[in-house]
Each structure stands twice: as structure tokens, then as C-alpha cells.
Design an enzyme around this catalytic site. Structure first.
Site, mmCIF file in Angstrom:
data_model
loop_
_atom_site.group_PDB
_atom_site.id
_atom_site.type_symbol
_atom_site.label_atom_id
_atom_site.label_comp_id
_atom_site.label_asym_id
_atom_site.label_seq_id
_atom_site.Cartn_x
_atom_site.Cartn_y
_atom_site.Cartn_z
ATOM 1 N N HIS A 48 39.577 46.051 37.211
ATOM 2 C CA HIS A 48 39.079 44.822 36.588
ATOM 3 C C HIS A 48 37.775 45.231 35.909
ATOM 4 O O HIS A 48 37.018 46.024 36.465
ATOM 5 C CB HIS A 48 38.794 43.745 37.632
ATOM 6 C CG HIS A 48 39.993 43.406 38.480
ATOM 7 N ND1 HIS A 48 40.709 42.254 38.337
ATOM 8 C CD2 HIS A 48 40.591 44.104 39.481
ATOM 9 C CE1 HIS A 48 41.707 42.245 39.218
ATOM 10 N NE2 HIS A 48 41.650 43.352 39.929
ATOM 11 N N ARG A 50 34.206 44.148 33.495
ATOM 12 C CA ARG A 50 33.363 43.184 32.792
ATOM 13 C C ARG A 50 32.913 43.779 31.473
ATOM 14 O O ARG A 50 32.494 43.051 30.569
ATOM 15 C CB ARG A 50 32.138 42.835 33.644
ATOM 16 C CG ARG A 50 32.500 42.133 34.956
ATOM 17 C CD ARG A 50 31.310 42.121 35.893
ATOM 18 N NE ARG A 50 30.335 41.136 35.489
ATOM 19 C CZ ARG A 50 29.026 41.297 35.601
ATOM 20 N NH1 ARG A 50 28.543 42.410 36.100
ATOM 21 N NH2 ARG A 50 28.200 40.358 35.222
ATOM 22 N N HIS A 153 50.684 40.467 43.894
ATOM 23 C CA HIS A 153 50.004 40.545 45.190
ATOM 24 C C HIS A 153 50.693 39.608 46.165
ATOM 25 O O HIS A 153 50.744 38.398 45.905
ATOM 26 C CB HIS A 153 48.554 40.084 45.068
ATOM 27 C CG HIS A 153 47.690 40.944 44.205
ATOM 28 N ND1 HIS A 153 47.909 41.108 42.851
ATOM 29 C CD2 HIS A 153 46.590 41.682 44.492
ATOM 30 C CE1 HIS A 153 46.979 41.907 42.361
ATOM 31 N NE2 HIS A 153 46.162 42.268 43.331
ATOM 32 N N ASP A 279 41.174 49.248 42.780
ATOM 33 C CA ASP A 279 40.951 47.798 42.802
ATOM 34 C C ASP A 279 39.482 47.501 42.484
ATOM 35 O O ASP A 279 38.822 46.711 43.154
ATOM 36 C CB ASP A 279 41.348 47.190 44.153
ATOM 37 C CG ASP A 279 41.458 45.661 44.073
ATOM 38 O OD1 ASP A 279 41.637 45.151 42.959
ATOM 39 O OD2 ASP A 279 41.330 44.995 45.114
#
Lengths: 381, 330
Positions: A48, A50, A153, A279
Site C-alpha cells: 500500500h 501513500r 482477505h 503488507d
């Protein structure tokens, strides 16, 4: 994993992870390194971000030659178009995952065909909850018909509601709402029944407990087309890490018991779990500067994925062969690819996390200050 | 495993092992708890048994910051601060700042700028007091007046104080805690405090939906059968059962709960004849305790409230006293 090409060949002071990897002509620092390793580049299925440039630089510096960008990255949701422009970066190669449902709400399907045509390699729920099994079944069916693999998930929305830690000793002592292992296993059972029913294939993302490993082993033995992964923090840490309300160790799925951690390691060892992923979830400092239950879940672990794995190998918790398979060809195979590039790693050199290079676009590394092994160089892209 | 970054297991003790915040009974030791209880005794006048006013916190400012409603705890903390001669600010935060979107940390930082020396805080999130203790300036103390379902240490110590006044040898007692253990910060803090004081027979009593499996690991035994658990009890502590839990998947109905877990005179008679009946309040008569038991001769419920003032005075004066000692040496 019967056709694995990871077969470690040992040389004086070092080893090569695959016959097909060419020994580099000049090994960097080969004289000084007491022990070195030549291995394929790492494929990380779950990043993930930003800020893509920051994450790409952190990946490059730590031997990750390819990663999948989760669809909730960059303050957007990839439910209509890919978040990554083609050829955005050569190394690491960044492969976009589309969002399975609109705004990742778990109710209405995203434009999965458009996402595929727009370059998404697969679609993911990014760890958000599914509200009902009917939508889940239709997502599997629809994705199957457009030829897009799903990364889901397993997490039962009702059983895990308001939970922020493993339902066990530590959450009971700290008075935190627990997420029972059954929230994961009951959802996993549902998923396995649905893929059998719909004849679809599935990648099961972020397994966290022993019982899930057994369920996946059984599904694979029955010939179901499933692959699965585990986050590095579930292999390195257990529920005791949140003691003192340490929000940096607030993750989803949660850190579970030591017995779960051991079973996950065994799952990687046996090849039941195909991949170890970072992750990596960067959060701002504000996201973590709250009472524990109100903090955002996630830890930054992209830049320490290989060093933490090397420390598990050094502690004899994982074999070199199994660990390398789960970092390289296992995850690449989930994407129907081969590993990308070649790394040279000085496995004896150690460093202090946070001092060497950027950890990512957030402020939430539980590993800051740790001493870890591994000086990594990409020797072919 | 190396220790994760950011771990601070016990910020309530300073480098010399003395109290600087008061966050939980978990992490204290027998010596500190006994000193708190002994200090609380000194605030009672030997003449009439009333709680004296003392100048220990003159010039200090104590802010009562309650993000969750409370009558008894907040009032007794206010009375305690007044008896210690502190200046007291009462802030009903629940209805103002945070509802405008201000974060907990911003709210406290703003108050800190008003030269507050101690925050007495209640908050709905477990770990809120622990979190703030790591964020406030080094001279400021946090006293936890209840955080989520985690801890309510001053309640636990005032209960221990009350028990000790009636039955001084806590180590030899059998103590039952009855009701909604799952959601109870009081029960958690009581188990830790009683264990530290040497109590070996702590019985947690309730239906499995309200009695988490791993609670036994804190050092207590779980019971589902209230009648059986009452046998030989020296102290019965009833917990408040929130009415909103009724008729959910946790509990079928109020009448069934009272039949199975309500404390009636028939049940009181199953415990030891001189058993103490306690309740942290406010009581739900007819829900967890019968009115005649709450008002009966074995009940010490009102005594608990009065003792709460002295115990809270002890906690506040010790935290700020240790701060002063540190400053003087430092």
C-alpha cells in the site's frame, strides 16, 4: 511447488539460489563478505503506498524488483481505473491491483473488465470487509468471466466487528475488542466453498492463524486452484508485541499467538503458503497518535522484508530454500510470472533499521532501531 | 524477537520505580499498593473518622477531563482534589471539543498549556490513559479514571481498601466478582490488585458470553454456576450490568439474568455468614442485585464511596509528590 527451481547451490563463502541464475562476473565486495547469496529479485504481492516514488525507492534499495500496488493506495480507490500508468518504473516493476468493489465498500462490483483492460494484473479487496457472501460469490464468478484473478482477505465482517487485536490473552488483559481466529477461518471456509462451487481460482491474502494453514493445505490437497500468502509481521511478531498498547503493532489481520506464528512458519516451510509479503501500509504519525483501538491498522515493512526473512533463516525458523521460494518464485507464480532480476546479498553484514535508507512514505515502522542482516544489491534487472 | 519500536510497558513508574502516573493496577507492585492504602488511612481523622483537608497539593492544578459520563468517580476525584487543596478544573469534554473534531491529543495539549499539573481522565477507548502518559510533558501526571474496558485502578484500590478495613488478611480471603467481566474495566483492575495483595482465590462468575476464556490467565478461576461459586466466599463484588446488553446475543433477558446471576438474600446466605457485599455503583436494583441486599447489613456499598475519596487523595498526592521529589533532585 513440485517444479520449483529454487535449489540452493553452495560455494565457498556463499550460495546461489537457482541453477538458472548466472553467477555475476564480478561479485560486489566478494572478498570482504564472509557469506553471500545470489538470488532472484523479490516479488512483493502487497504494497500500500501513500507516495509511489518513496515506496519505489525503498523497494529498489531492498531488493524488491517487483511489487503489486494495492487498490487503496495514493489516497484513491482503483475501482474504475488502474492507479499505475504503464511503464511507470522499470525496477521495481509496479503492477496495479484493481479494487474488487466500488469504493471498496464490499457491496457493488467495480468495473472489473475495465480494470483488466486498463492494465490491472488482478483485483484485491485490500483487506476491507465483505458484507455478504452473495456479493462475494458474484465477484468470483464475474472476475472469472473477465479473466481477472482475485486476491481476497478472509475476514468475517460480523465476527471481527470493532476488533483491533487477536482475541486472546493480550486483548483480554488490555481490554481490547478481540478478533477471533474464527473470523478468519469461517470466512476462509466460505471462500473455499465458493471457489469450488463457482469453479474459479483465488489468491488468499494474509493468513494469520494455524487453522487457516490446515484449511489451505486441505484445499490444495483436494486440487482447488488456490494460492495463499502471509505478511512478514505475522511470521516475526506475535500478540505480545502490542503489550503497552503499542499501536505500531496494530495490524490487520492481527498478530496472533506464538503457536499460530509457528504454524505459519511451517506453512511457508511446507510450501502451503506460496508467498511472504510485506503488507506494507504506511500511515501518518497522526494515524497512530491515538488510543490503540482508534489507530489505523498497518505497519511499514517493505524495506525490511528480506532482512527480516534472513533473520528468520539465521534463527533456523525457516530454511533458506523455502524462504527464498516464498519471496521470489512463489509470489511471481501467483501472478503467472517468473521472478524478475537477480540480487547479490551480503548476508553477514548488518544494519540498524531506519539509519540506512527510507522505510517508506509513513512513520509507522515497528522495526525501527532493530539490528538486521542483509546488504542487498540488484545485479541485474 | 527484538522489542518492537515504541514499546513502553509501564510508563506509570519513573526511573526509581515510583508512581508518576496512575494508569492501572497491572504493572504496580505490592509495596506501592500497600503504600497507597496506608496513605489513604492517614487522611481519616482519628477523632471523628472524617476525611481531613490537607495542604499537600496547594498551588497545583488538577483537571478532571471526562470524555464519558460519570457521577460518582468524577465527584469523588473533585472532592479528593479539594481536600488536598488543589485548584480543580472540571471539563465536560464529551459535549464540546472532541465533538467538533478535535483529537484527544490536541484537547489535552491545549489544557496542558493552561499549566495543568495533573489530568484525571476517563475515556471510552482502552489504552487512552496509557497513550496520553507517553505524550504529555514530563512534569504532568495522568490519573486513569477509567479507559474503555481496560482499567479502573482507583476503583480497584478503594475496593481493596474497603476489604482490608473489614478483613485485614486479604491473602487468606476468597473473593468473587460477578457479572459482565468481559466489558468490565473494574474487574480487570481488581484481579490485578487482589493478586498483588496476595489473594489466591479470586472467582470470576458469569455466563460464558460475558466471561472471556483467557481471563483466567490473569490469575482467577472462572465459574458459570453462581450458587456453587458462592460457597465459602468472604467477599462478593457485584458488577453493574448495562441494560443495553440485555436482549442481545450476549444475554437473553433481564429476568433470566437476575434468576441466574442476581444477588438475592437466598444467595447471600450461601456465602460465609460475615461475607461483605460490594458494588462499584451505580447499582441496578433488580438487575444484578436485590434492593434488600444492597441496603442490607452486609452491604458496604456506601462505605466504598467514602473510602474512594481517601484512596484518590493518596494516589494524587503520591504522583505529584514523587514529581516534586524528582524535580528537587534533579
Amino acid at each position: 511447488m513440485a517444479d520449483s527451481t529454487v535449489s540452493v547451490k553452495h560455494y565457498q563463502n556463499g550460495c546461489v539460489a537457482s541453477d538458472s541464475l548466472p553467477l555475476p562476473k564480478a561479485l560486489p565486495k566478494s572478498d570482504s563478505a564472509a557469506s553471500w547469496l545470489v538470488m532472484p529479485g523479490i516479488t512483493d504481492l502487497a504494497v500500500h503506498s501513500r507516495d509511489l516514488e518513496t515506496e519505489a525507492a525503498a523497494a529498489r534499495a531492498s531488493g524488491i524488483t517487483r511489487f503489486c500496488l494495492q487498490p487503496d493506495s495514493l489516497n484513491q480507490v482503483a475501482d474504475r481505473a488502474s492507479l499505475v500508468a504503464e511503464s511507470q518504473s522499470e525496477t521495481p516493476e509496479i503492477l496495479a491491483l484493481g479494487a474488487t468493489t466500488r469504493s471498496l465498500q464490499g457491496t457493488q462490483l467495480s468495473d472489473l473488465a475495465s480494470l483488466k483492460n486498463g492494465g490491472c494484473i488482478a483485483a484485491s479487496d485490500a483487506g476491507t470487509l465483505w458484507r455478504d457472501s452473495c456479493t462475494l460469490k458474484r465477484a468470483l464468478e464475474y472476475a472469472q468471466s473477465v479473466g481477472l484473478r482475485l486476491h481476497l482477505h478472509p475476514n468475517n465482517a460480523v465476527l471481527s466487528e470493532e476488533g483491533c487485536a487477536h482475541a486472546g490473552s493480550m486483548s483480554t488483559r488490555l481490554g481490547l475488542n478481540g478478533i477471533p481466529s474464527a473470523a478468519e477461518t469461517s470466512a476462509l471456509c466460505t471462500l473455499l466453498e465458493l471457489i469450488e462451487d463457482t469453479n474459479s481460482e483465488l489468491h488468499i491474502a494474509r493468513i494469520s492463524c494455524a487453522r487457516s494453514v490446515a484449511l489451505i493445505a486441505d484445499a490444495k490437497a483436494r486440487g482447488l486452484p488456490v494460492t495463499a500468502d502471509v505478511a512478514i509481521h505475522n511470521l516475526v511478531l506475535n500478540e505480545s508485541a502490542i503489550d503497552g498498547f503499542n499501536a505500531l503493532c496494530h495490524t490487520l489481520p492481527p498478530l496472533r499467538t506464538e503457536a499460530d506464528r509457528q504454524a505459519l512458519l511451517q506453512g511457508v516451510e511446507d510450501g502451503i503458503l506460496d508467498a511472504i509479503v510485506s503488507d506494507h501500509r504506511p500511515c501518518s504519525s497522526d494515524d497512530k497518535l491515538k488510543p490503540f483501538p482508534a489507530t489505523k491498522a498497518g505497519a511499514m515493512s517493505l524495506s525490511v522484508l528480506l532482512p527480516l526473512t534472513l533473520s528468520l533463516i539465521a534463527a533456523k525458523e525457516l530454511s533458506l530454500e523455502s524462504a527464498l521460494r516464498a519471496l521470489t518464485e512463489g509470489p511471481a507464480a501467483v501472478l503467472n510470472r517468473q521472478p524478475k532480476g537477480t540480487l547479490w546479498v551480503d548476508t553477514t553484514s548488518s544494519f540498524t533499521v531506519g539509519e540506512k535508507h527510507s522505510l517508506g512514505s509513513g512513520d509507522n515502522s515497528p522495526y525501527r532501531g532493530w539490528t538486521l542482516p542483509g546488504d542487498v544489491h540488484i545485479i541485474s534487472e | 524477537m527484538q522489542t518492537p519500536f515504541g514499546t513502553d510497558l509501564n510508563p506509570q513508574l519513573n526511573a526509581s520505580g515510583e508512581l508518576q502516573h496512575f494508569l492501572d493496577t497491572d504493572g504496580l507492585n505490592r509495596d506501592i499498593i500497600e503504600r497507597i492504602l496506608d496513605t489513604a488511612e492517614t487522611f481519616f481523622s482519628p477523632v471523628d473518622g472524617k476525611i481531613k483537608k490537607v495542604p499537600l497539593l496547594r498551588g497545583k492544578t488538577v483537571a478532571n477531563v471526562f470524555f464519558e459520563a460519570s457521577t460518582r468517580t468524577r465527584t469523588t476525584f473533585e472532592v479528593a482534589a479539594n481536600r488536598l487543596s488543589a485548584d480543580v478544573l472540571n471539563l465536560d469534554i464529551g459535549n464540546s471539543a472532541t465533538s467538533k473534531g478535535e483529537s484527544l491529543l490536541d484537547t489535552i495539549r491545549n489544557l496542558q498549556a493552561m499549566q495543568v499539573d495533573m489530568f484525571v481522565m476517563r475515556h471510552a477507548e482502552s489504552g487512552a490513559a496509557h497513550f496520553l502518559a507517553q505524550q504529555v510533558e514530563p512534569h504532568v501526571s495522568i490519573v486513569n479514571a477509567g479507559d474503555g474496558r481496560h482499567a479502573h485502578p482507583s476503583q480497584a484500590l478503594l475496593d481493596a481498601f474497603t476489604i482490608r478495613r473489614h478483613k485485614p488478611d486479604i491473602a487468606s480471603l476468597s473473593i468473587g466478582i460477578v457479572g459482565d467481566i468481559l466489558h468490565s474495566r473494574v474487574a480487570r483492575s481488581q484481579v490485578h490488585a487482589l493478586r498483588l495483595l496476595g489473594c489466591r482465590d479470586i472467582r470470576l462468575i458469569g455466563p460464558q458470553t460475558l466471561l472471556p476464556k483467557s481471563i483466567g490467565e490473569l490469575g482467577a478461576t472462572r465459574y458459570h454456576d453462581f450458587d456453587r461459586a458462592l460457597e465459602g466466599l468472604d467477599v462478593v463484588i457485584m458488577l453493574r450490568l448495562q441494560r443495553e446488553r440485555m436482549g442481545t446475543s450476549l444475554l437473553p433477558s433481564q429476568s433470566e439474568y437476575f434468576r441466574e446471576y442476581g444477588l438475592t438474600q437466598r444467595r447471600v446466605d450461601l456465602a460465609k455468614p460475615d461475607a461483605l457485599i460490594m458494588h462499584p455503583g451505580p447499582t441496578n436494583r433488580g438487575v444484578e442485585i436485590a434492593a434488600d441486599v444492597a441496603d442490607g447489613p452486609q452491604s458496604v456499598i456506601l462505605e466504598q464511596v467514602n473510602n474512594g475519596i481517601a484512596v484518590r487523595m493518596a494516589v494524587m498526592s503520591m504522583c505529584l509528590g514523587n514529581r516534586q521529589k524528582e524535580a528537587a533532585h534533579g
